[in-house]
Design a protein around this motif. Structure first.
Motif, PDB file in Angstrom:
ATOM      1  N   TYR A 131       0.841  -1.202   0.000  1.00 53.97           N
ATOM      2  CA  TYR A 131       0.000   0.000   0.000  1.00 53.97           C
ATOM      3  C   TYR A 131       0.871   1.245   0.000  1.00 53.97           C
ATOM      4  CZ  TYR A 131      -4.194  -2.744   0.859  1.00 53.97           C
ATOM      5  OH  TYR A 131      -5.237  -3.623   0.727  1.00 53.97           O
ATOM      6  N   ALA A 133       0.606   5.488   0.498  1.00 49.52           N
ATOM      7  CA  ALA A 133      -0.217   6.593   1.016  1.00 49.52           C
ATOM      8  C   ALA A 133       0.455   7.915   0.668  1.00 49.52           C
ATOM      9  CB  ALA A 133      -0.406   6.468   2.523  1.00 49.52           C
ATOM     10  N   LEU A 145      -5.047   6.495  -0.520  1.00 54.49           N
ATOM     11  CA  LEU A 145      -4.466   5.169  -0.308  1.00 54.49           C
ATOM     12  C   LEU A 145      -4.509   4.410  -1.629  1.00 54.49           C
ATOM     13  CD1 LEU A 145      -3.332   3.236   1.917  1.00 54.49           C
ATOM     14  CD2 LEU A 145      -5.632   2.263   2.038  1.00 54.49           C
ATOM     15  N   ASP A 147      -3.154   0.899  -3.897  1.00 55.77           N
ATOM     16  CA  ASP A 147      -2.646  -0.459  -3.818  1.00 55.77           C
ATOM     17  C   ASP A 147      -1.547  -0.630  -4.866  1.00 55.77           C
ATOM     18  OD1 ASP A 147      -2.182  -3.228  -4.013  1.00 55.77           O
ATOM     19  OD2 ASP A 147      -4.201  -3.687  -3.305  1.00 55.77           O
ATOM     20  N   THR A 156      -9.910   6.821   0.029  1.00 56.57           N
ATOM     21  CA  THR A 156      -9.408   8.093   0.550  1.00 56.57           C
ATOM     22  C   THR A 156      -9.860   8.208   1.993  1.00 56.57           C
ATOM     23  OG1 THR A 156     -11.364   9.256  -0.270  1.00 56.57           O
ATOM     24  CG2 THR A 156      -9.421   9.242  -1.685  1.00 56.57           C
ATOM     25  N   PHE A 169       3.252   3.648   7.826  1.00 53.71           N
ATOM     26  CA  PHE A 169       2.596   2.353   7.968  1.00 53.71           C
ATOM     27  C   PHE A 169       3.280   1.553   9.076  1.00 53.71           C
ATOM     28  CE2 PHE A 169       1.452   3.212   3.506  1.00 53.71           C
ATOM     29  CZ  PHE A 169       0.112   2.832   3.503  1.00 53.71           C
ATOM     30  N   LEU A 176      -2.108   2.684   9.519  1.00 44.53           N
ATOM     31  CA  LEU A 176      -1.472   3.879   8.973  1.00 44.53           C
ATOM     32  C   LEU A 176      -1.626   5.015   9.965  1.00 44.53           C
ATOM     33  CD1 LEU A 176      -0.173   5.446   6.557  1.00 44.53           C
ATOM     34  CD2 LEU A 176      -2.513   5.944   5.791  1.00 44.53           C
ATOM     35  N   ILE A 191      -6.072  -0.346   7.721  1.00 44.18           N
ATOM     36  CA  ILE A 191      -5.824  -0.448   6.286  1.00 44.18           C
ATOM     37  C   ILE A 191      -6.244  -1.835   5.823  1.00 44.18           C
ATOM     38  CG2 ILE A 191      -4.014  -0.403   4.507  1.00 44.18           C
ATOM     39  CD1 ILE A 191      -4.642   2.325   5.759  1.00 44.18           C
ATOM     40  N   PRO A 192      -7.020  -1.927   4.719  1.00 42.67           N
ATOM     41  CA  PRO A 192      -7.325  -0.876   3.743  1.00 42.67           C
ATOM     42  C   PRO A 192      -8.639  -0.133   3.971  1.00 42.67           C
ATOM     43  CG  PRO A 192      -7.961  -2.996   2.855  1.00 42.67           C
ATOM     44  CD  PRO A 192      -7.405  -3.261   4.222  1.00 42.67           C
ATOM     45  N   GLY A 194      -9.652   2.106   6.288  1.00 40.01           N
ATOM     46  CA  GLY A 194      -9.561   3.516   6.638  1.00 40.01           C
ATOM     47  C   GLY A 194     -10.335   3.917   7.875  1.00 40.01           C
TER      48      GLY A 194
END
Length: 410
Positions: A131, A133, A145, A147, A156, A169, A176, A191-192, A194
């Motif tokens: 990932y 950022a 964010l 991949d 986002t 991270f 994160l 993550i992922p 948020g």
């Protein structure tokens, strides 16, 4: 967190961080002057260098063989470079380039990113997700964010009101951390997805520039340093975790009621209430200098490492049980012979507090290199995810030295 790379006016230097007392220099190069970016791929021989002489060019070297693997030039100055075992990311002010590290092929160009004059970005060191950022806005604290494996936007995250100043991270890429330019609040997101997991207050009296944000390898601690003299270490625990018994005061009683109430509140609300004081702190004898921190395990004990822009490495003991003020145990000079100022401040240090000595005595509570989840001496592969040497394509990148990627001890 097992090695240190520094750029100097004459080139760059690489150090191993396996000992407290001795600083081992792994490599020194004086071929390129004015190096302002130097990134090493974990403990391998691959190193990426950018110089002020050619700020738009990235040079990739195999330093043990003394050979250049490749070089790439970009449309504007390179502001930062991040890499893991799968991806190499080059960040410019308004674009990001993603390379496949096996053959250095350019996989993706993210154009028209919001103006990012500091080159702020973070890449998960866990190659399984890769990932990436970076700021999703120049005016607010939105995180984009991405991949790096599927080469698609993940989500986002509306992290802060003001522009972002720091991103990091954890070792597995599952969390994160972020801070804004105000520097008063640090937040941690899952993550992922948020979702907000933690919120820490660094201070409310003054705005600061947070220059370094880093997790410990086991994700139990988060360290933040700034242009002030104080370094803060936060513990990632929920308020309902067991804590030392407090004296029976009215405020203590209300505090326990408050903690209990968070069990019944929605996650968003209880998350807002999970603001806490720092678990441990360090007071540097300098202020106003840029510095970079790391939380590492050296000789089987947790340490805080602080590297300052004037060329010093400070090593502190971190009490993982009781926290408090961290104690300086060594000061290394990274320039010159490295021996001139090592012991300059050590004679002035107070004795180690009894609480830390007691912690060291409780060996079972101190994480060791063999039991700490996600930790390996090579600082790279996570348990069960060692990349065999043959997975590296027989292309320009050829890291075939013996023990180039040592296996993880189980």
């Amino acid at each position: 967190c097992s090695s240190l790379a520094i750029g100097t006016t004459t080139g760059y230097r690489l150090f191993s961080l396996s000992s407290v007392e001795q600083l081992d220099q792994v490599h020194e190069s004086n071929e390129i002057p004015d190096v302002y970016i130097v990134e090493r791929l974990f403990s391998s021989s691959l190193v990426v260098v950018v110089s002020h002489a050619k700020p738009q060019q990235m040079n990739v070297y195999h330093f043990k063989k003394g050979t250049e693997i490749c070089n790439y030039s970009y449309s504007s100055n390179i502001l930062s470079i991040r890499l893991n075992r799968q991806r190499l990311v080059v960040c410019l002010e308004e674009s990001i380039y993603i390379h496949n590290i096996k053959d250095m092929k350019l996989l993706k160009t993210i154009l028209d990113t919001p103006p990012n004059p500091t080159g702020l970005c973070a890449l998960s060191i866990n190659h399984a997700n890769s990932y990436l950022a970076y700021p999703g806005s120049a005016t607010s604290g939105e995180i984009a964010l991405y991949d790096g494996n599927t080469l698609k936007t993940a989500c986002t995250i509306p992290a802060h009101d003001g522009p972002l100043a720091a991103l990091a991270f954890n070792s597995t890429g599952s969390k994160l951390a972020s801070a804004s330019e105000k520097g008063t609040v640090i937040r941690v997101f899952s993550i992922p997805g948020g979702q907000k997991l933690y919120e820490f207050r660094r201070g409310m009296k003054r705005y600061v520039n947070i220059s370094s944000l880093v997790f410990s390898m086991d994700s139990q601690f988060l360290c933040a340093s700034s242009n002030t003299e104080t370094v803060h270490i936060f513990k990632l625990e929920h308020l309902t975790d067991s804590r030392p018994e407090e004296p029976p005061t009215w405020s203590g009683y209300m505090g326990k009621m408050f903690q209990a109430a968070t069990n019944y509140l929605p996650a968003q609300v209880s998350g807002m209430m999970s603001q806490d004081r720092a678990f441990a702190t360090v007071r540097l004898n300098i202020s106003g200098q840029r510095n970079i921190c790391a939380l590492s395990t050296i000789q089987k004990l947790p340490r805080l490492l602080v590297t300052t822009s004037d060329g010093h490495l400070y090593i502190y003991n971190l009490d993982p049980q009781d926290g408090g003020e961290c104690v300086l145990i060594k000061n290394h000079s990274l320039l010159g012979s490295g021996k001139m100022e090592e012991n300059k401040e050590n004679d002035l240090q107070p004795p180690v507090p009894q609480s830390y000595a007691a912690t060291v005595a409780r060996q079972s509570t101190v994480p060791s290199t063999s039991t700490m989840p996600g930790y390996s001496e090579d600082g790279g592969a996570l348990r069960g995810e060692v990349i065999p040497e043959h997975e590296f394509a027989t292309g320009p990148v050829c890291l075939d030295d013996e023990n180039e990627f040592p296996p993880v001890s189980i």
